[in-house]
Motif scaffolding. Structure first.
Motif, PDB file in Angstrom:
ATOM      1  N   UNK A   1       0.829  -1.210   0.000  1.00 28.13           N
ATOM      2  CA  UNK A   1       0.000   0.000   0.000  1.00 28.13           C
ATOM      3  C   UNK A   1       0.864   1.261   0.000  1.00 28.13           C
ATOM      4  N   UNK A   2       1.862   1.299   0.858  1.00 26.85           N
ATOM      5  CA  UNK A   2       2.726   2.484   0.947  1.00 26.85           C
ATOM      6  C   UNK A   2       3.459   2.761  -0.351  1.00 26.85           C
ATOM      7  N   UNK A   3       4.036   1.715  -0.931  1.00 21.86           N
ATOM      8  CA  UNK A   3       4.789   1.896  -2.170  1.00 21.86           C
ATOM      9  C   UNK A   3       3.872   2.278  -3.329  1.00 21.86           C
ATOM     10  N   UNK A   4       2.725   1.616  -3.443  1.00 21.05           N
ATOM     11  CA  UNK A   4       1.797   1.953  -4.532  1.00 21.05           C
ATOM     12  C   UNK A   4       1.245   3.359  -4.377  1.00 21.05           C
ATOM     13  N   UNK A   5       0.962   3.755  -3.143  1.00 17.12           N
ATOM     14  CA  UNK A   5       0.470   5.109  -2.911  1.00 17.12           C
ATOM     15  C   UNK A   5       1.507   6.128  -3.369  1.00 17.12           C
ATOM     16  N   UNK A   6       2.769   5.896  -3.035  1.00 17.57           N
ATOM     17  CA  UNK A   6       3.828   6.815  -3.450  1.00 17.57           C
ATOM     18  C   UNK A   6       3.920   6.905  -4.971  1.00 17.57           C
ATOM     19  N   UNK A   7       3.893   5.760  -5.643  1.00 17.23           N
ATOM     20  CA  UNK A   7       3.977   5.728  -7.110  1.00 17.23           C
ATOM     21  C   UNK A   7       2.808   6.485  -7.726  1.00 17.23           C
ATOM     22  N   UNK A   8       1.608   6.199  -7.250  1.00 19.10           N
ATOM     23  CA  UNK A   8       0.418   6.835  -7.814  1.00 19.10           C
ATOM     24  C   UNK A   8       0.359   8.324  -7.487  1.00 19.10           C
ATOM     25  N   UNK A   9       0.845   8.723  -6.310  1.00 17.68           N
ATOM     26  CA  UNK A   9       0.857  10.151  -5.982  1.00 17.68           C
ATOM     27  C   UNK A   9       1.869  10.913  -6.832  1.00 17.68           C
TER      28      UNK A   9
ATOM     29  N   UNK B   1       2.519  10.167  -9.922  1.00 20.33           N
ATOM     30  CA  UNK B   1       1.777  10.338 -11.171  1.00 20.33           C
ATOM     31  C   UNK B   1       0.696  11.408 -11.021  1.00 20.33           C
ATOM     32  N   UNK B   2      -0.011  11.390  -9.909  1.00 21.13           N
ATOM     33  CA  UNK B   2      -1.076  12.366  -9.688  1.00 21.13           C
ATOM     34  C   UNK B   2      -0.560  13.788  -9.626  1.00 21.13           C
ATOM     35  N   UNK B   3       0.566  13.992  -8.951  1.00 16.10           N
ATOM     36  CA  UNK B   3       1.152  15.328  -8.885  1.00 16.10           C
ATOM     37  C   UNK B   3       1.620  15.794 -10.258  1.00 16.10           C
ATOM     38  N   UNK B   4       2.174  14.889 -11.029  1.00 17.44           N
ATOM     39  CA  UNK B   4       2.562  15.209 -12.413  1.00 17.44           C
ATOM     40  C   UNK B   4       1.335  15.631 -13.211  1.00 17.44           C
ATOM     41  N   UNK B   5       0.252  14.901 -13.044  1.00 21.46           N
ATOM     42  CA  UNK B   5      -0.997  15.215 -13.743  1.00 21.46           C
ATOM     43  C   UNK B   5      -1.522  16.587 -13.322  1.00 21.46           C
ATOM     44  N   UNK B   6      -1.569  16.849 -12.024  1.00 17.99           N
ATOM     45  CA  UNK B   6      -2.113  18.128 -11.540  1.00 17.99           C
ATOM     46  C   UNK B   6      -1.243  19.313 -11.954  1.00 17.99           C
ATOM     47  N   UNK B   7       0.084  19.172 -11.787  1.00 16.19           N
ATOM     48  CA  UNK B   7       0.956  20.312 -12.049  1.00 16.19           C
ATOM     49  C   UNK B   7       1.366  20.432 -13.518  1.00 16.19           C
ATOM     50  N   UNK B   8       1.907  19.359 -14.094  1.00 12.32           N
ATOM     51  CA  UNK B   8       2.384  19.488 -15.474  1.00 12.32           C
ATOM     52  C   UNK B   8       1.238  19.459 -16.471  1.00 12.32           C
ATOM     53  N   UNK B   9       0.408  18.434 -16.429  1.00 14.89           N
ATOM     54  CA  UNK B   9      -0.655  18.305 -17.431  1.00 14.89           C
ATOM     55  C   UNK B   9      -1.697  19.411 -17.254  1.00 14.89           C
ATOM     56  N   UNK B  10      -2.315  19.473 -16.077  1.00 20.06           N
ATOM     57  CA  UNK B  10      -3.421  20.420 -15.877  1.00 20.06           C
ATOM     58  C   UNK B  10      -2.963  21.874 -15.789  1.00 20.06           C
TER      59      UNK B  10
ATOM     60  N   UNK C   1     -13.585  22.086 -10.700  1.00 18.93           N
ATOM     61  CA  UNK C   1     -13.039  20.856 -11.277  1.00 18.93           C
ATOM     62  C   UNK C   1     -11.639  20.590 -10.738  1.00 18.93           C
ATOM     63  N   UNK C   2     -10.852  21.647 -10.562  1.00 18.87           N
ATOM     64  CA  UNK C   2      -9.517  21.473  -9.983  1.00 18.87           C
ATOM     65  C   UNK C   2      -9.604  20.873  -8.590  1.00 18.87           C
ATOM     66  N   UNK C   3     -10.550  21.339  -7.801  1.00 21.82           N
ATOM     67  CA  UNK C   3     -10.731  20.809  -6.439  1.00 21.82           C
ATOM     68  C   UNK C   3     -11.097  19.330  -6.495  1.00 21.82           C
ATOM     69  N   UNK C   4     -12.011  18.985  -7.387  1.00 25.32           N
ATOM     70  CA  UNK C   4     -12.413  17.579  -7.532  1.00 25.32           C
ATOM     71  C   UNK C   4     -11.219  16.730  -7.965  1.00 25.32           C
ATOM     72  N   UNK C   5     -10.419  17.238  -8.895  1.00 24.42           N
ATOM     73  CA  UNK C   5      -9.251  16.492  -9.363  1.00 24.42           C
ATOM     74  C   UNK C   5      -8.223  16.312  -8.247  1.00 24.42           C
ATOM     75  N   UNK C   6      -8.015  17.357  -7.431  1.00 21.56           N
ATOM     76  CA  UNK C   6      -7.089  17.234  -6.310  1.00 21.56           C
ATOM     77  C   UNK C   6      -7.593  16.222  -5.291  1.00 21.56           C
ATOM     78  N   UNK C   7      -8.888  16.238  -5.022  1.00 25.77           N
ATOM     79  CA  UNK C   7      -9.452  15.233  -4.109  1.00 25.77           C
ATOM     80  C   UNK C   7      -9.279  13.834  -4.685  1.00 25.77           C
ATOM     81  N   UNK C   8      -9.501  13.705  -5.983  1.00 28.35           N
ATOM     82  CA  UNK C   8      -9.296  12.415  -6.642  1.00 28.35           C
ATOM     83  C   UNK C   8      -7.866  11.932  -6.512  1.00 28.35           C
ATOM     84  N   UNK C   9      -6.935  12.863  -6.638  1.00 31.41           N
ATOM     85  CA  UNK C   9      -5.522  12.509  -6.516  1.00 31.41           C
ATOM     86  C   UNK C   9      -5.172  12.126  -5.078  1.00 31.41           C
ATOM     87  N   UNK C  10      -5.575  12.955  -4.139  1.00 36.33           N
ATOM     88  CA  UNK C  10      -5.163  12.750  -2.749  1.00 36.33           C
ATOM     89  C   UNK C  10      -5.957  11.676  -2.007  1.00 36.33           C
ATOM     90  N   UNK C  11      -7.167  11.383  -2.486  1.00 36.16           N
ATOM     91  CA  UNK C  11      -7.998  10.356  -1.852  1.00 36.16           C
ATOM     92  C   UNK C  11      -8.141   9.141  -2.768  1.00 36.16           C
TER      93      UNK C  11
END
Length: 160
Positions: free
Chosen positions: A89-97, A99-108, A134-144
């Motif tokens: 869980x810890x390792x997968x969460x780190x990997x996915x986060x 990716x999520x941060x890349x999506x929020x900052x670089x892509x979006x 929508x940004x708030x929803x996307x951040x919640x999706x990333x963090x939760x």
């Protein structure tokens, strides 16, 4: 830790490939990511149809979510040698986060919000394409959502 960061970067690269292929013939290719008012306008302008948007939505969902559920557990439990729920869980969460941060900052924030690559002619009055709500929803999706995906994946693997 270095391996987890590299695996996170790999997931970012996959996301970038999906987006790059999706807009290769113009941003209408990924209009599924735009707000409903933009999608409606794109259909009205004759750039695409609702049927094509629905079909593309399914393809994009498969291209994004299947790797998110398959690759992190595969990397974590086979390459990294994780065992048990919490380690996985810890390792997968780190990997996915990563990716999520890349999506929020670089892509979006940068690519969609600061370049012309995602501008669809005739919809400029509907910008920004990613409004604050929508940004708030996307951040919640990333963090939760991403930790939830990691928990589900680690739970499934732990059962076997």
């Amino acid at each position: 830790m270095v391996l987890i960061i590299l695996e996170g970067i790999f997931m970012c690269f996959l996301l970038l490939i999906v987006c790059t292929i999706g807009i290769a013939n113009g941003p209408v290719g990924l209009v599924v990511f735009y707000e409903p008012d933009v999608q409606k306008r794109v259909v009205e302008l004759g750039y695409t149809t609702e049927k094509k948007i629905r079909r593309r939505t399914v393809l994009v969902a498969l291209a994004l979510f299947l790797p998110a559920f398959i690759l992190p557990p595969t990397m974590v439990y086979t390459i990294n040698g994780a065992s048990g729920f919490w380690e996985g869980f810890g390792q997968m969460t780190a990997i996915l986060l990563i990716q999520g941060l890349f999506d929020r900052f670089f892509i979006d924030w940068y690519w969609v919000g600061r370049t012309k690559a995602w501008i669809i002619p005739g919809t400029e009055d509907l910008m920004p394409y990613i409004p604050v709500k929508t940004q708030i929803v996307k951040w919640l999706g990333t963090l939760v959502g991403y930790p939830l995906i990691a928990a589900i994946s680690a739970g499934i693997v732990s059962l076997f």
